[in-house]
Design an enzyme around this catalytic site. Structure first.
Site, short mmCIF file in Angstrom:
data_model
loop_
_atom_site.label_atom_id
_atom_site.label_comp_id
_atom_site.label_asym_id
_atom_site.label_seq_id
_atom_site.Cartn_x
_atom_site.Cartn_y
_atom_site.Cartn_z
N GLY A 310 -6.84 4.76 -5.36
CA GLY A 310 -7.20 3.80 -4.29
C GLY A 310 -6.08 2.78 -4.24
O GLY A 310 -4.79 3.37 -4.24
N GLU A 311 -6.25 1.60 -3.94
CA GLU A 311 -5.47 0.71 -3.48
C GLU A 311 -4.78 0.92 -2.23
O GLU A 311 -3.84 -0.07 -1.87
CB GLU A 311 -4.51 0.31 -4.72
CG GLU A 311 -5.07 0.07 -6.01
CD GLU A 311 -3.92 -0.30 -6.88
OE1 GLU A 311 -2.78 -0.17 -6.75
OE2 GLU A 311 -4.47 -0.28 -8.48
N GLY A 312 -4.80 1.98 -1.50
CA GLY A 312 -3.98 2.34 -0.49
C GLY A 312 -2.67 3.10 -0.99
O GLY A 312 -1.67 3.17 -0.07
#
Length: 347
Positions: A310-312
């Site tokens: 996640g987190e980009g």
């Protein structure tokens, strides 16, 4: 909110492909890079596209369902990870610095008060959603506010000169929201949608599934996207959907990350399907449900590295490939420019 999203300029596609085919290379030999170049050129309505001020906005929020036991991590990890983002110590920070991508951290609804001087963008709707085990996660008013705040932030990035935007997220239990949205919006069996998230063992995964199954069974709302999204969504997921819709309206290139971000896009596409025309799918998440999302959206991801952080991070890692597509289109010589014979036999 209504978003006026036009389809990209399809009349340029043939011209872009012609430009690509007469580069000093065999036809089609740059594969996906050629597809990306055509897509970006058609979005920007030019034969010479450029990427300006790339940004990834990481939206964070807490989920009431976390308190019902769907995650092995406590809720306070959300704000602690936001602090890590601001300290520059997370994976998204590393990849952002590496690839010259501006990382913005947004408080969409974290159950914590950040210092006003922390650098966190304050877009808080509330201190987390309610548990959707028996009630809606948010009110209609909160839903509309989250959509608008996401849209406003995307417009702000555009006004500051960015034309390529990606999204990341942080929120303990947000894989649960993504899984339920996938199930209800695509009719994929719930068991196929629910994954290990932040690291459940088999017993924990079974318990997570049973909780979400009960939540779905208890839902008594209608089948509209607004009702489903507000009932099971998170503030960060709704805000990202609003940001995506506005980014598409502004003809920005949207870098789509993994499972959570694609759930926001899935919901956004049910509100306005033209948003998909502006999306580049950066990676295939190792979270089980993501493959079903990609199949439903008829999308192919650039990378498949077994990532599920996640987190980009998937968008940040894939960005240099997107850059490569633009650079070859603009900088690579044609056969005529290079004085190289162009033969139909080159393949």
């Amino acid at each position: 909110m209504n978003f006026n999203i036009d389809k990209p300029n399809e009349t340029l596609i043939e011209q872009l492909q012609h430009k690509i085919d007469f580069k000093t290379k065999p036809i089609g030999s740059l594969g996906v890079l050629e597809q990306l170049a055509v897509k970006i050129g058609s979005i920007q309505e030019t034969l010479s596209p450029e990427l300006k001020k790339p940004v990834i906005m990481v939206f964070a929020a807490d989920h009431g369902i976390a308190l019902d036991g769907v995650s092995p991590y406590p809720q306070e990890v959300t704000w602690q990870m936001v602090a890590n983002f601001m300290a520059g110590g997370a994976a998204i920070n590393v990849f952002g610095r590496q690839n010259n991508i501006d990382i913005k951290i947004v408080d969409a609804g974290v159950n914590y008060d950040f210092d006003k001087n922390s650098g966190v963008i304050d877009a808080k709707v509330a201190y987390g959603t309610k548990s959707y085990l028996n009630n809606a996660a948010m009110s209609n008013e909160q839903f509309e506010l989250a959509l608008k705040r996401g849209a406003d932030l995307a417009e702000k990035m555009h006004n500051e000169g960015s034309n390529v935007i990606g999204f990341g997220e942080m929120g303990i239990a947000n894989t649960s929201s993504a899984a339920v949205l996938l199930h209800l919006l695509t009719k994929v069996d719930l068991k196929e949608c629910v994954g290990r998230g932040t690291g459940w063992d088999d017993e924990g995964l079974k318990r997570k599934y049973e909780i979400l199954k009960s939540a779905v069974e208890n839902y008594n709302g209608d089948k509209s996207i607004e009702s489903i999204f507000s009932h099971f969504g998170g503030f960060e997921i709704v805000m990202i959907a609003g940001a995506m819709l506005k980014a598409a309206e502004l003809k920005m290139i949207i870098m789509v990350d993994g499972f959570i971000i694609t759930s926001a896009l899935l919901a956004a596409s049910k509100m306005n399907p033209n948003v998909l025309e502006y999306c580049i799918f950066t990676h295939k998440s190792n979270e089980n449900g993501h493959k079903h999302m990609l199949e439903h959206l008829n999308a192919n991801a650039i990378l498949d590295l077994g990532m599920r952080l996640g987190e980009g991070t998937g968008a940040a890692v894939a960005y240099p490939i997107i850059e490569s597509a633009v650079n070859f289109l603009n900088q690579m010589a044609s056969f005529e420019d290079a004085g190289v014979s162009n033969s139909d036999k080159i393949n």
